[in-house]
Design a protein around this motif. Structure first.
Motif, mmCIF file in Angstrom:
data_model
loop_
_atom_site.group_PDB
_atom_site.id
_atom_site.type_symbol
_atom_site.label_atom_id
_atom_site.label_comp_id
_atom_site.label_asym_id
_atom_site.label_seq_id
_atom_site.Cartn_x
_atom_site.Cartn_y
_atom_site.Cartn_z
ATOM 1 N N UNK A 305 52.316 50.472 34.547
ATOM 2 C CA UNK A 305 52.601 51.896 34.340
ATOM 3 C C UNK A 305 53.992 52.099 33.746
ATOM 4 N N UNK A 306 54.926 51.236 34.139
ATOM 5 C CA UNK A 306 56.309 51.381 33.697
ATOM 6 C C UNK A 306 56.944 50.003 33.565
ATOM 7 N N UNK A 307 57.404 49.678 32.359
ATOM 8 C CA UNK A 307 58.027 48.383 32.139
ATOM 9 C C UNK A 307 59.411 48.343 32.788
ATOM 10 N N UNK A 308 59.800 47.196 33.341
ATOM 11 C CA UNK A 308 61.137 47.111 33.951
ATOM 12 C C UNK A 308 62.228 47.130 32.894
ATOM 13 N N UNK A 309 63.436 47.495 33.333
ATOM 14 C CA UNK A 309 64.581 47.533 32.419
ATOM 15 C C UNK A 309 65.846 47.239 33.200
ATOM 16 N N UNK A 310 66.845 46.726 32.500
ATOM 17 C CA UNK A 310 68.180 46.506 33.064
ATOM 18 C C UNK A 310 68.142 45.678 34.356
ATOM 19 N N UNK A 311 67.421 44.537 34.301
ATOM 20 C CA UNK A 311 67.338 43.614 35.438
ATOM 21 C C UNK A 311 66.630 44.215 36.655
ATOM 22 N N UNK A 312 65.741 45.151 36.425
ATOM 23 C CA UNK A 312 64.935 45.688 37.511
ATOM 24 C C UNK A 312 63.885 44.681 37.941
ATOM 25 N N UNK A 313 63.181 44.974 39.033
ATOM 26 C CA UNK A 313 62.149 44.061 39.550
ATOM 27 C C UNK A 313 61.074 43.816 38.489
ATOM 28 N N UNK A 314 60.798 42.552 38.134
ATOM 29 C CA UNK A 314 59.794 42.263 37.102
ATOM 30 C C UNK A 314 58.382 42.607 37.577
ATOM 31 N N UNK A 315 57.476 42.653 36.622
ATOM 32 C CA UNK A 315 56.093 43.008 36.947
ATOM 33 C C UNK A 315 55.396 41.845 37.666
ATOM 34 N N UNK A 316 54.561 42.155 38.655
ATOM 35 C CA UNK A 316 53.789 41.112 39.338
ATOM 36 C C UNK A 316 52.587 40.708 38.486
ATOM 37 N N UNK A 317 51.777 39.786 38.997
ATOM 38 C CA UNK A 317 50.569 39.388 38.289
ATOM 39 C C UNK A 317 49.643 40.590 38.117
ATOM 40 N N UNK A 318 49.001 40.644 36.965
ATOM 41 C CA UNK A 318 48.142 41.778 36.654
ATOM 42 C C UNK A 318 46.670 41.484 36.894
ATOM 43 N N UNK A 319 46.345 40.243 37.291
ATOM 44 C CA UNK A 319 44.955 39.937 37.631
ATOM 45 C C UNK A 319 44.940 39.030 38.868
ATOM 46 N N UNK A 320 43.846 39.100 39.587
ATOM 47 C CA UNK A 320 43.704 38.334 40.830
ATOM 48 C C UNK A 320 42.281 37.803 40.914
ATOM 49 N N UNK A 321 42.146 36.577 41.376
ATOM 50 C CA UNK A 321 40.832 35.903 41.436
ATOM 51 C C UNK A 321 40.528 35.494 42.868
ATOM 52 N N UNK A 322 39.284 35.583 43.240
ATOM 53 C CA UNK A 322 38.873 35.162 44.577
ATOM 54 C C UNK A 322 37.489 34.528 44.506
ATOM 55 N N UNK A 323 37.141 33.767 45.529
ATOM 56 C CA UNK A 323 35.848 33.112 45.557
ATOM 57 C C UNK A 323 34.725 34.052 45.963
ATOM 58 N N UNK A 324 33.498 33.727 45.563
ATOM 59 C CA UNK A 324 32.344 34.553 45.884
ATOM 60 C C UNK A 324 31.067 33.728 45.716
ATOM 61 N N UNK A 325 29.961 34.300 46.104
ATOM 62 C CA UNK A 325 28.661 33.661 45.922
ATOM 63 C C UNK A 325 27.841 34.485 44.940
ATOM 64 N N UNK A 326 27.380 33.861 43.858
ATOM 65 C CA UNK A 326 26.615 34.603 42.845
ATOM 66 C C UNK A 326 25.381 35.261 43.459
ATOM 67 N N UNK A 327 25.120 36.499 43.035
ATOM 68 C CA UNK A 327 23.989 37.239 43.551
ATOM 69 C C UNK A 327 22.811 37.164 42.595
ATOM 70 N N UNK A 328 21.678 37.688 43.044
ATOM 71 C CA UNK A 328 20.467 37.748 42.223
ATOM 72 C C UNK A 328 20.038 36.387 41.682
ATOM 73 N N UNK A 329 20.274 35.340 42.490
ATOM 74 C CA UNK A 329 19.848 34.019 42.055
ATOM 75 C C UNK A 329 18.354 33.831 42.372
ATOM 76 N N UNK A 330 17.649 33.048 41.522
ATOM 77 C CA UNK A 330 16.250 32.713 41.758
ATOM 78 C C UNK A 330 16.086 31.226 42.000
#
Length: 330
Positions: A305-330
């Motif tokens: 939403x707002x880029x950091x400036x003047x040594x402000x806190x940098x942006x964190x990761x913008x994506x996150x991954x987690x494990x799951x079980x595929x659905x609708x399997x035959x």
């Protein structure tokens, strides 16, 4: 167009106020300023310095359409019977038009009427606009023992209804005029438009609110262009200096030799204001991807939403991954 209207109004009202000032020479307004026993008249150079830089105010700093800049200055010298504007009181129609649109017609008319009816205005002054956030402009003003107060407004451009200025600064101290005065200026909200950001569309405040000072925490809303919750106080967005013009042996004014050129770009000396990165909320998790009957993965994202400036806190990761079980399997 704004400057053309301003010049036209200034010429008309300056003449009117000069006539009114002569006519009221024998009338002593009631107020504390009547205690001034200084010499008959004094002239000052007034220098306005814009300090609205991207380093000092990095949040939503206007770079184009239009870029950060200052309107022309409009001011008066007056007695305590008159207020151009006042903190925690309602702005007049003239101040509203000036703060919202930079239109000076109504405000000039109000000043003219104050000079004619209650004889509280001695003179009017104006200085050219500054086409950038940092720069200087200057002019001269005249004060009188019965009218030793100075008030002015300068619009912040672009903005909903924000301005800087001075309300009733007394240049007289007992029996003498002050030699030099410097005042740091901070943004004010005229209370007539409800926008939070520099580029907010016109959205009238109904009912009208009073004139309030904008601080790093008020209005307390993340969308506010001046919202810096980690600061204790905003850096000054502008500064004004008034220097008494001395006279030579012949009684003629001696120019203030250090007066800057009008609209002269200056180097900002304000320390940099750190601006932390701001990101959106996480999106919903995406579809689980993977081979049936084996562990898969799914992803969620967010954006800056707002880029950091003047040594402000940098942006964190913008994506996150987690494990799951595929659905609708035959």
């Amino acid at each position: 167009m704004e400057n053309l209207m301003f010049v036209y109004c200034s010429c008309k009202v300056i003449w009117t106020l000069l006539v009114a000032a002569v006519g009221c020479a024998s009338s002593l307004p009631v107020g504390d300023d009547s205690l001034c026993s200084a010499e008959e008249l004094a002239k000052y150079s007034i220098i306005f310095t814009g300090k609205w830089s991207q380093a000092a105010f990095p949040k939503q700093y206007p770079l184009y359409r239009p870029p950060a800049q200052w309107s022309a200055m409009l001011g008066v010298t007056h007695s305590s019977d008159y207020n151009m504007w006042k903190k925690n009181e309602y702005a007049s129609n003239g101040v509203r038009d000036f703060a919202e649109k930079g239109e000076a017609w109504v405000l000039m008319k109000e000043i003219e009427e104050a000079g004619e009816k209650i004889q509280s205005v001695h003179g009017i002054f104006s200085a050219p606009a500054i086409p950038s956030g940092t720069g200087q402009t200057s002019t001269e003003l005249e004060v009188h023992p019965r009218h030793p107060l100075v008030s002015f407004v300068v619009r912040i451009v672009p903005s909903p209804d924000w301005f800087v200025g001075i309300d009733s600064l007394n240049l007289c101290e007992g029996g003498h005029w002050l030699e030099e005065v410097t005042v740091d200026l901070f943004p004010y909200d005229a209370g007539t438009d409800s926008g939070f950001t520099f580029s907010s569309p016109n959205f009238a405040t109904i009912p009208q609110d009073t004139v309030t000072e904008i601080t790093c925490s008020s209005p307390s809303h993340p969308a506010n262009s001046f919202y810096y919750p980690k600061l204790k106080i905003l850096p000054p967005i502008a500064q004004v200096t008034m220097v008494k013009i001395k006279k030579n042996l012949l009684g003629l004014p001696v120019p203030y030799v250090n007066m800057p050129d009008k609209s002269n770009e200056i180097i900002d000396t304000v320390s940099e204001t750190p601006l932390d990165c701001e990101v959106s909320q996480w999106s919903s998790w995406g579809l689980c991807r993977g081979v049936c009957r084996k562990p898969g993965t799914k992803i969620r994202t967010r954006f800056v939403l707002l880029q950091p400036a003047n040594n402000g806190t940098p942006c964190p990761n913008l994506d996150e991954e987690t494990g799951c079980e595929p659905e609708n399997c035959v």
